[in-house]
Enzyme design. Sequence first.
Site, PDB file in Angstrom:
ATOM      1  CB  SER A   1      -5.742 -32.802  10.206  1.00  0.00           C
ATOM      2  OG  SER A   1      -6.304 -32.467  11.457  1.00  0.00           O
TER       3      SER A   1
ATOM      4  CG  HIS B   1      -3.911 -31.833   6.240  1.00  0.00           C
ATOM      5  ND1 HIS B   1      -2.975 -32.841   6.311  1.00  0.00           N
ATOM      6  CD2 HIS B   1      -4.112 -31.414   7.504  1.00  0.00           C
ATOM      7  CE1 HIS B   1      -2.648 -33.048   7.580  1.00  0.00           C
ATOM      8  NE2 HIS B   1      -3.318 -32.187   8.324  1.00  0.00           N
TER       9      HIS B   1
ATOM     10  CE  LYS C   1       0.514 -31.261   8.730  1.00  0.00           C
ATOM     11  NZ  LYS C   1      -0.341 -30.499   9.602  1.00  0.00           N
TER      12      LYS C   1
HETATM   13  C1  PLP Z   1      -0.246 -29.933  10.900  1.00  0.00           C
HETATM   14  C2  PLP Z   1      -1.208 -28.847  11.034  1.00  0.00           C
HETATM   15  C3  PLP Z   1      -0.828 -27.616  11.592  1.00  0.00           C
HETATM   16  C4  PLP Z   1       0.525 -27.413  12.210  1.00  0.00           C
HETATM   17  O1  PLP Z   1       1.516 -27.288  11.239  1.00  0.00           O
HETATM   18  P1  PLP Z   1       3.037 -27.605  11.620  1.00  0.00           P
HETATM   19  O2  PLP Z   1       3.806 -26.980  10.520  1.00  0.00           O
HETATM   20  O3  PLP Z   1       3.166 -29.082  11.690  1.00  0.00           O
HETATM   21  O4  PLP Z   1       3.289 -26.956  12.949  1.00  0.00           O
HETATM   22  C5  PLP Z   1      -1.763 -26.609  11.609  1.00  0.00           C
HETATM   23  N1  PLP Z   1      -3.006 -26.789  11.121  1.00  0.00           N
HETATM   24  C6  PLP Z   1      -3.401 -27.963  10.597  1.00  0.00           C
HETATM   25  C7  PLP Z   1      -4.789 -28.101  10.060  1.00  0.00           C
HETATM   26  C8  PLP Z   1      -2.525 -29.033  10.545  1.00  0.00           C
HETATM   27  O5  PLP Z   1      -2.918 -30.199  10.044  1.00  0.00           O
END
Ligand code: PLP
Length: 383
Positions: free
Chosen positions: A178, A206, A237
């Site tokens: 990320s 992602h 996302k």
């Molecule tokens: C954003 C993210 C999460 C958390 O997801 P949310 O739905 O925002 O709680 C978990 N793992 C990764 C790699 C992320 O980038």
Amino acid sequence: MNTALREQLRALEARGLRRSLRIVRSAQGREIDLDGQRCLNFCSNDYLGLAGDPRLARAAAEAMGRRGFGAGASRLVCGNFDEHEALERDVAQLKRTAAALVFSSGYTANTGVIPALVGRDDAVYSDRLNHASIVDGIILSRAGLRRYPHNDATALEDMLRRDMSARRKLIVTDTVFSMDGDVAPLKDLGALAKKYGAWLMVDEAHAFGVFGPAGEGFVAHEGLQKAVDVQMGTFSKALGSCGAYVAGSRELKEVLINSARSVVFSTAVPPSVAAATRAALAIMRDEPWRRVKLLENASRLREGLNKAGFDTMQSCTPIIPVLVRDAARAVAFSKELLRQGIFVSAIRPPTVPSGTARLRVTVSAAHTDEDIARCLEAFRHAG
Ligand SMILES: *Cc1c(COP(=O)(O)O)cnc(C)c1O
């Protein structure tokens, strides 16, 4: 108490690490109103440009008309709606797995799944740059944490070879990282899992909606579905909604329903959220141009930044870090970009290792060619 808390805040301030909230007064999109200033948005994770799409809002409104708003209880009590079941069928079909289970967020998925699968006598091998929710899940599980150097399959193999006593072994990795925008060596990890009798879990937060022939994720992009035991991903996302899924075997789903504490002890997401997510999945299927445009935008911006002399690290995804190193300079850079109407966030320790502060640029399918050009222009000026 407040005296102690003021002291805590002062300590953050002194290290240039105090953060504060900004307020958005528009729908999410390529352009947003941030604290009263209109700016081009280059820091959301809304990769396909769906968060502000009226079709998601309409699907949610329709479902609310039929099912009301709140879910009322956890899914095991009386909060399991037809909408949740339909979403799980859609995800399992897309991912070509026997089953899928929905969670209220990616954070609660990782903190629920890992302790459901491993415990005290087990070992978890985790990439040093894995998301915080994975680290927290491992801590909650009480399993032994083995952090391996980022994307280093050789170091991981050394650890696996030395660990003869662990009952269960779980290798866990982000597929797209990320903060660095690079990808995991999945093929190597799959081979190691097989060789050492470990399970492989991936976090596609992602990658879901971004990679794969139909947006299934990076595992599908690499054709490695058979090598991965647990595929986790989020709707928060690229899909522009919220919530997460875990896709895998029927047995995996049954164990999670029974043992993942974030499922058992937490209220189900509103059925309207599940309906909006289904609408987003349908758009992803029907409008493949969004994925094409997203990856084109990412290449164009990355190449432009490189040509202007910026270090974008190992990025090969729509997440494009621009390495600045010094935290204070990264913040000043971000401020200058915002003055030019370009919103890019500065990422500092402890989110990234110290000495690697950076700007984290993310592109979306919604950005126009002109948006990308304006972003590059602002970087050249501010740099
Ligand atoms: C954003 C993210 C999460 C958390 O997801 P949310 O739905 O925002 O709680 C978990 N793992 C990764 C790699 C992320 O980038």
